[in-house]
Design a protein around this motif. Sequence first.
Motif, mmCIF file in Angstrom:
data_model
loop_
_atom_site.group_PDB
_atom_site.id
_atom_site.type_symbol
_atom_site.label_atom_id
_atom_site.label_comp_id
_atom_site.label_asym_id
_atom_site.label_seq_id
_atom_site.Cartn_x
_atom_site.Cartn_y
_atom_site.Cartn_z
ATOM 1 N N UNK A 365 -2.940 -65.677 27.125
ATOM 2 C CA UNK A 365 -3.089 -64.564 26.182
ATOM 3 C C UNK A 365 -4.569 -64.323 25.859
ATOM 4 N N UNK A 366 -5.333 -65.405 25.682
ATOM 5 C CA UNK A 366 -6.757 -65.270 25.364
ATOM 6 C C UNK A 366 -7.513 -64.594 26.500
ATOM 7 N N UNK A 367 -7.168 -64.921 27.743
ATOM 8 C CA UNK A 367 -7.842 -64.264 28.876
ATOM 9 C C UNK A 367 -7.510 -62.779 28.930
ATOM 10 N N UNK A 368 -6.265 -62.436 28.628
ATOM 11 C CA UNK A 368 -5.901 -61.014 28.593
ATOM 12 C C UNK A 368 -6.650 -60.274 27.482
ATOM 13 N N UNK A 369 -6.784 -60.918 26.335
ATOM 14 C CA UNK A 369 -7.530 -60.317 25.222
ATOM 15 C C UNK A 369 -8.997 -60.156 25.594
ATOM 16 N N UNK A 370 -9.548 -61.147 26.260
ATOM 17 C CA UNK A 370 -10.950 -61.064 26.675
ATOM 18 C C UNK A 370 -11.164 -59.882 27.623
ATOM 19 N N UNK A 371 -10.208 -59.674 28.509
ATOM 20 C CA UNK A 371 -10.306 -58.522 29.412
ATOM 21 C C UNK A 371 -10.160 -57.208 28.650
ATOM 22 N N UNK A 372 -9.227 -57.174 27.681
ATOM 23 C CA UNK A 372 -9.008 -55.946 26.911
ATOM 24 C C UNK A 372 -10.237 -55.587 26.090
ATOM 25 N N UNK A 373 -10.883 -56.594 25.492
ATOM 26 C CA UNK A 373 -12.043 -56.357 24.624
ATOM 27 C C UNK A 373 -13.361 -56.540 25.382
ATOM 28 N N UNK A 374 -13.343 -56.296 26.681
ATOM 29 C CA UNK A 374 -14.544 -56.538 27.490
ATOM 30 C C UNK A 374 -15.714 -55.649 27.103
ATOM 31 N N UNK A 375 -15.438 -54.487 26.455
ATOM 32 C CA UNK A 375 -16.531 -53.602 26.054
ATOM 33 C C UNK A 375 -17.154 -54.015 24.720
ATOM 34 N N UNK A 376 -16.536 -54.948 24.025
ATOM 35 C CA UNK A 376 -17.056 -55.387 22.727
ATOM 36 C C UNK A 376 -18.233 -56.339 22.908
ATOM 37 N N UNK A 377 -18.993 -56.511 21.817
ATOM 38 C CA UNK A 377 -20.106 -57.450 21.852
ATOM 39 C C UNK A 377 -19.590 -58.872 22.006
ATOM 40 N N UNK A 378 -20.451 -59.741 22.530
ATOM 41 C CA UNK A 378 -20.066 -61.137 22.747
ATOM 42 C C UNK A 378 -19.653 -61.810 21.439
ATOM 43 N N UNK A 379 -20.390 -61.531 20.351
ATOM 44 C CA UNK A 379 -20.047 -62.148 19.074
ATOM 45 C C UNK A 379 -18.648 -61.781 18.613
ATOM 46 N N UNK A 380 -18.259 -60.527 18.832
ATOM 47 C CA UNK A 380 -16.917 -60.070 18.441
ATOM 48 C C UNK A 380 -15.850 -60.785 19.276
ATOM 49 N N UNK A 381 -16.076 -60.841 20.593
ATOM 50 C CA UNK A 381 -15.107 -61.505 21.474
ATOM 51 C C UNK A 381 -15.020 -62.991 21.138
ATOM 52 N N UNK A 382 -16.170 -63.596 20.865
ATOM 53 C CA UNK A 382 -16.197 -65.013 20.535
ATOM 54 C C UNK A 382 -15.385 -65.312 19.279
ATOM 55 N N UNK A 383 -15.576 -64.514 18.246
ATOM 56 C CA UNK A 383 -14.818 -64.716 17.004
ATOM 57 C C UNK A 383 -13.322 -64.489 17.215
ATOM 58 N N UNK A 384 -12.990 -63.521 18.063
ATOM 59 C CA UNK A 384 -11.575 -63.238 18.339
ATOM 60 C C UNK A 384 -10.910 -64.404 19.060
#
Length: 824
Positions: A365-384
């Motif tokens: 699930x985390x990998x799918x979320x990382x792909x979905x939020x790929x346009x977000x900043x690294x800090x946002x993805x990291x916190x998610x």
Amino acid sequence: MVVVDASEFGAEGFDPKRWINAALDARHPSEPLDRFLADAEERLRAAADDAGAALERDSADALRRVPLACRDALRLREDAVALRSHIASVLQSLSQAEGSSAESITALARIDTVKQRMEAAYTTLQDAAGLAQLSQSVEDVFSSGDLPKAAETLATMRHCLSAVGEVAEFANVRKQLEVLEERLDKMVQPRLLDALSNRKVDAVQDLCGILTRIGRFKSLEVQYTKIHVMPLKKLWEDFDLKQRANRIEMEKRGGEISSTSFSSWLPSFYDETLLYLEQEWKWCSTAFPEEYRSLVPKVLVETMSELNSSFVSRVNVATGDAVPETRSVAKGVLDVISGDLPKSTKLQNKHLVALIELHNMTGTFARNIQHLFSESDLGVVLNTLKAIYTPYETFKVRYGQMERAVLSAAMTGIDIRGAISRGVGAQGIELSETVRRMEESIPQMIVLLEAAVERCISLTGGSEADELVLALDDTMLQYISNLQETLKSLRMVCGLDNTAHSDSSKRDTGLEKKEAPRPVDVSEEEEWSIVQGALQVLTVADCLTSRTSVFEASLRATLARIGTNFSVSGFGSSMDKSPSGAADENSGVPLGGRAALDIATIRLTNLPDKSKKLFTVLEQSKDPRFHALPVTSQRVAAFSDKVNELVYDVLISKVRQRLSEIARLPIWSSVEEQGGLPLPSFSAYPQAYVTSVGEYLLTLPQQLEPLAEGISGSETGNDEAQFFATEWIFKVAEGATALFMEQLRGIHYITDRGALQLAADIEYLNNVLSALSMPIPPFLSTFHACISTPRDQVRSLIKSDGGSQLDLPTAHLVSKIRRIPLDQ
């Protein structure tokens, strides 16, 4: 025909002879030599004439041009002097102008400063006047219901307040502005709720602009998050509703109904959550083109925050479902390690396997979320991603404790205590069975350790490698302690339980205390069976040493690989910086172009102390001298020493029994009986005690052969096996020799008849040692020489030239035993 090139004659190093010879070589064979030379001479003369004429002509031209050039040079010099004086006058004029205008420029700068201040004051007065006017008319704007105009008015008022600064006259206006902004925010919220609920893009954008204008975009985030967290929480609560419905149905029917487990339900929850977030991502990219990259992840972060305690509880119970004992009481891993359950309930490998399976689902699930939020900043993805993995942190911080419990429980299932009483005469069978169990337990234990390494990587990504190393070391320490306890029981089986052990130096010299006799007599066949069983213990020590060494090397390579992975992700090099600072540095890098965020990196960003401890271990693992299991290495060496001691004691026990009372044999003090008739004299034969020892020593190579064959497997292995057998034969033979010599030292008196018998015994033992390629100790050779020499010749033997090869203290000892004075 000769072609004359004038440039050749001007070249450096021109050789006339070589030029003439080259011209002759180029001549056509049919052309006469005289004619060719005449033609060459004529052409050289014509070329010389042409060169002279050209030189005369050029010289005349040069002479005509020299006066003109001199006049031009004089004219250029005069022009340069005039230009220099003109430049000097210009510089003087500039210096005078600079001195007079400096004061004017300073005055102009002051005037400009005053002008700027006056303009700023004018603007401030205008803002103040406008602020006073706006504060009076703002109520009318709010009464009109025009929210965009109200937002613009409030924004203008805030701008005016920032311009006038902290002026006492406008303190009430500042408070009024805060009240009005809050009032406008409350007026917007109902419309915003309706627009978000009904997905009215235009209305949402207008209301977003109003809140942004007055600096209240945060309230939009809160409202948006609140609206969209509720459907996700409802998805989560559906599991409890289904479980409750199943229980009610089961009570109605009075039987069991197969209920859905959490592990089978969790993937569907993740799928539905991902689908919901994908839809919101698409809609928000239209409604909030600038803010959607952080707005949608915020929904997931808040959802996971609210579900965290419930998530941990469900995961805990789900791990307990893997084992009937914990499933029956609806308890899990956390309950077992906290001691809430009876001590008989142990943490098992199935518990951790279930936890790892749930963690793997979350990882997908985390990998799918990382792909979905790929346009977000690294800090946002990291916190998610941190929020997604947060429920498992409760388990990961207890990883070391869990791993110790699992390994300890698994180790109790390995039975190495085969030494049970089987009756008289069955020691050999009992010993062989125990050794077999010990040897079989080693690969089983290594498999358990390797499984622990895999669990650590699967669950923590290597972030708990330091705790893993400690757990493995502690477990191996406990296992080796069990082996040593079993080794003690083997001493009882072999009849060595009352033996006083001494260090190797005393043992080699035969100074150790005597072994208590075995409580029961055993047959010759049983004795050899015990010897074979004891020799097999050496394979246990060898197997333990080799398998432990291989596992430790594999563990060291695993630690190095984990450290390399951290270095590739860029996290290891940023340990000297704050974790948040490391994340900020990479915030502008797109996820597609940087290392993927794995679970270990995500964890360690918030655990600086843990990170330093871990990276210390990983850095040390790069050193080839590093021992991943330091205590284990020491205990394995100690266990090998104990095994060698046991084997030696078993191999030497028969020799010790045969030689225990040699010093007090009556034969040494016996006197030859005088009869009436002369009897022929016969040579003495070795006694039974020494022949028994000799036969035992000569039989040892045959007993060591099966064990040596087990070691050999190649040409190198054959050499090792030969060395192994020779080493043990020498060790036992040296021990037997030391015991025998110690007994010889204990003889107080010996007659001539006893000396003859003892000489035969010593000669036999010397022959056995020679057959085993053992050197004869000087003590034994001297003792034999002095004891076999007739009584009246001993003194001359010691004093002769041959006596210089004797060990004099030993010779004096024999003389004392035989009561031969040496001072006569």
